[in-house]
Enzyme design. Structure first.
Site, mmCIF file in Angstrom:
data_model
loop_
_atom_site.group_PDB
_atom_site.id
_atom_site.type_symbol
_atom_site.label_atom_id
_atom_site.label_comp_id
_atom_site.label_asym_id
_atom_site.label_seq_id
_atom_site.Cartn_x
_atom_site.Cartn_y
_atom_site.Cartn_z
ATOM 1 C CG LEU A 88 -9.465 11.815 -3.284
ATOM 2 C CD1 LEU A 88 -9.632 12.257 -4.726
ATOM 3 C CD2 LEU A 88 -8.420 10.706 -3.177
ATOM 4 C CG HIS A 89 -14.978 14.763 -1.754
ATOM 5 N ND1 HIS A 89 -14.171 15.874 -1.792
ATOM 6 C CD2 HIS A 89 -16.076 15.075 -2.460
ATOM 7 C CE1 HIS A 89 -14.764 16.816 -2.491
ATOM 8 N NE2 HIS A 89 -15.926 16.368 -2.919
ATOM 9 C CG MET A 90 -15.909 7.651 -4.738
ATOM 10 S SD MET A 90 -15.188 5.995 -4.947
ATOM 11 C CE MET A 90 -15.814 5.149 -3.485
#
Ligand code: AMP
Ligand code: ZN
Length: 196
Positions: free
Chosen positions: A112-114
């Site tokens: 997961l990456h923002m």
């Protein structure tokens, strides 16, 4: 088989295994451990510099928890995601540029990456229409929208292949005015006119 031949077979097997273990889509997990890539870290999350930045400022915020993508999120992750929000606020305090935070609807890299990215979109690594449309169409899910969807539905809905294709092939449009450039070189030239 001679000892030498046996060693060659073992060597080539090891190389193959290494290649498999270091699949490109795991690059972020590697960068999370690289002190030169890390910008900030807390007990639960780490901020790294994007290796191929698509704007003057481009960071990625990731959890240490092994969550592969937005599609694995549920309401138990809301606290963790609140930390993403606080981190975004902290990064904003440290920069003068206008920044936006959000997620790609179909991420290509694991974990997961923002994205935290400045709106100038000026960078040599921004090369293709796909790069552009992935940050300037609804393919980019702003942090607040993701939080609202997760709060309301308890999960993040996948987009269809058709929607994905449509978004990626959307005509180029400036993210700061109504200009519609004919191609990427024209767009990149045009972006320079927005520098304050
Ligand atoms: P996406 O999976 O489409 O949300 O975006 C992945 C992002 O990771 C892109 O902005 C890439 O430039 C960036 N990237 C790719 N490989 C690495 C790496 N090894 N370390 C840091 N950033 C990377
Ligand atoms: Zn413009």
């Amino acid at each position: 088989m001679s000892k030498r031949a046996m060693e060659n077979v073992e060597e080539s097997f090891k190389k193959q295994t290494n290649k498999r273990n270091k699949h490109w889509s795991l690059g972020l997990v590697e960068s999370m451990k690289d002190p030169d890539a890390i910008y900030k870290e807390t007990k639960n999350i780490v901020v790294i510099k994007d290796k191929y930045p698509k704007a003057k400022i481009h960071y990625l915020v990731l959890p240490y928890e092994e969550i592969s993508s937005i599609y694995k999120l549920n309401k138990t992750h809301l606290n963790l995601l609140n930390e993403f929000g606080s981190m975004f606020n902290l990064i904003k305090e440290e920069h003068d540029s206008e920044l936006q935070a959000g997620f790609h609807a179909v991420p290509s890299m694991q974990r997961l990456h923002m994205h935290v990215i400045s709106t100038d979109m000026i960078s040599p690594s921004l090369k293709t229409k796909i790069h552009w449309n992935s940050f300037t169409t609804s393919f980019f899910i702003p942090y607040e929208d993701l939080m609202r969807k997760l709060n309301e539905n308890g999960f993040i809905q996948k987009i269809s292949n058709e929607t994905h294709k449509l978004l990626m092939s959307s005509p180029l449009k400036c993210n700061q005015c109504s200009f519609e450039p004919k191609n990427m070189p024209q767009l990149k030239q045009h972006l320079l006119t927005h520098i304050k």
